[in-house]
Motif scaffolding. Structure first.
Motif, PDB file in Angstrom:
ATOM      1  N   ASN A  26      44.428  52.477  45.269  1.00  0.00           N
ATOM      2  CA  ASN A  26      43.343  51.783  44.573  1.00  0.00           C
ATOM      3  C   ASN A  26      42.919  50.510  45.287  1.00  0.00           C
ATOM      4  OD1 ASN A  26      42.921  53.554  42.372  1.00  0.00           O
ATOM      5  ND2 ASN A  26      44.803  52.813  41.431  1.00  0.00           N
ATOM      6  N   ALA A  27      43.452  50.290  46.476  1.00  0.00           N
ATOM      7  CA  ALA A  27      43.082  49.154  47.344  1.00  0.00           C
ATOM      8  C   ALA A  27      43.285  47.798  46.677  1.00  0.00           C
ATOM      9  CB  ALA A  27      41.647  49.318  47.841  1.00  0.00           C
ATOM     10  N   VAL A  28      44.359  47.658  45.945  1.00  0.00           N
ATOM     11  CA  VAL A  28      44.689  46.357  45.361  1.00  0.00           C
ATOM     12  C   VAL A  28      45.234  45.486  46.495  1.00  0.00           C
ATOM     13  CG1 VAL A  28      46.123  45.130  43.688  1.00  0.00           C
ATOM     14  CG2 VAL A  28      45.204  47.385  43.117  1.00  0.00           C
ATOM     15  N   PRO A  29      44.575  44.344  46.784  1.00  0.00           N
ATOM     16  CA  PRO A  29      44.954  43.556  47.961  1.00  0.00           C
ATOM     17  C   PRO A  29      46.284  42.812  47.840  1.00  0.00           C
ATOM     18  CG  PRO A  29      43.200  42.462  46.756  1.00  0.00           C
ATOM     19  CD  PRO A  29      43.431  43.787  46.088  1.00  0.00           C
ATOM     20  N   SER A  30      46.597  42.314  46.664  1.00  0.00           N
ATOM     21  CA  SER A  30      47.807  41.502  46.519  1.00  0.00           C
ATOM     22  C   SER A  30      48.400  41.717  45.131  1.00  0.00           C
ATOM     23  CB  SER A  30      47.471  40.027  46.729  1.00  0.00           C
ATOM     24  OG  SER A  30      48.636  39.244  46.615  1.00  0.00           O
ATOM     25  N   TYR A  31      49.656  42.150  45.104  1.00  0.00           N
ATOM     26  CA  TYR A  31      50.313  42.439  43.835  1.00  0.00           C
ATOM     27  C   TYR A  31      51.819  42.270  43.988  1.00  0.00           C
ATOM     28  CZ  TYR A  31      51.415  46.849  46.097  1.00  0.00           C
ATOM     29  OH  TYR A  31      51.874  47.786  46.980  1.00  0.00           O
ATOM     30  N   GLN A  63      52.213  43.045  38.597  1.00  0.00           N
ATOM     31  CA  GLN A  63      51.362  41.882  38.381  1.00  0.00           C
ATOM     32  C   GLN A  63      50.415  41.770  39.555  1.00  0.00           C
ATOM     33  OE1 GLN A  63      53.354  38.222  37.438  1.00  0.00           O
ATOM     34  NE2 GLN A  63      51.571  36.998  37.907  1.00  0.00           N
ATOM     35  N   LYS A  64      49.133  41.740  39.272  1.00  0.00           N
ATOM     36  CA  LYS A  64      48.133  41.549  40.316  1.00  0.00           C
ATOM     37  C   LYS A  64      48.065  40.064  40.616  1.00  0.00           C
ATOM     38  CE  LYS A  64      43.399  42.681  41.490  1.00  0.00           C
ATOM     39  NZ  LYS A  64      42.143  43.314  41.049  1.00  0.00           N
ATOM     40  N   ASN A  65      48.137  39.725  41.899  1.00  0.00           N
ATOM     41  CA  ASN A  65      48.127  38.332  42.317  1.00  0.00           C
ATOM     42  C   ASN A  65      46.692  37.900  42.611  1.00  0.00           C
ATOM     43  OD1 ASN A  65      50.945  38.351  42.197  1.00  0.00           O
ATOM     44  ND2 ASN A  65      51.092  39.020  44.310  1.00  0.00           N
ATOM     45  N   ASP A  66      46.342  36.715  42.168  1.00  0.00           N
ATOM     46  CA  ASP A  66      45.031  36.167  42.486  1.00  0.00           C
ATOM     47  C   ASP A  66      45.051  35.613  43.888  1.00  0.00           C
ATOM     48  OD1 ASP A  66      44.049  36.723  39.933  1.00  0.00           O
ATOM     49  OD2 ASP A  66      44.831  34.825  39.145  1.00  0.00           O
TER      50      ASP A  66
END
Length: 67
Positions: A26-31, A63-66
């Motif tokens: 899902n291309a989540v950049p930072s988690y 947890q998705k990181n901002d």
């Protein structure tokens, strides 16, 4: 004769890797993906439980990181 097959409990590290593959797809950049005790998982405010392992005694929290 009725028999019930017990599924082997999922290994936490194996499950974590499976979940990580889905997150990366899902291309989540930072988690953050962490294996914690079930009690500790219930204390997380911003993290989401995305799986359980070791007969429900441990949880995998996401947890998705901002950025």
């Amino acid at each position: 004769l009725a028999t019930s097959a017990m599924a082997a409990p999922k290994d936490c590290e194996e499950l974590r890797k499976e979940i990580e593959i889905k997150i990366q797809a899902n291309a989540v950049p930072s988690y953050t993906l962490e294996i914690v005790s079930r009690e500790e998982a219930e204390k997380h405010d911003v993290a989401m439980v995305v799986g359980t392992c070791e007969n429900g005694t441990k949880a995998i929290v996401y947890q998705k990181n901002d950025n």
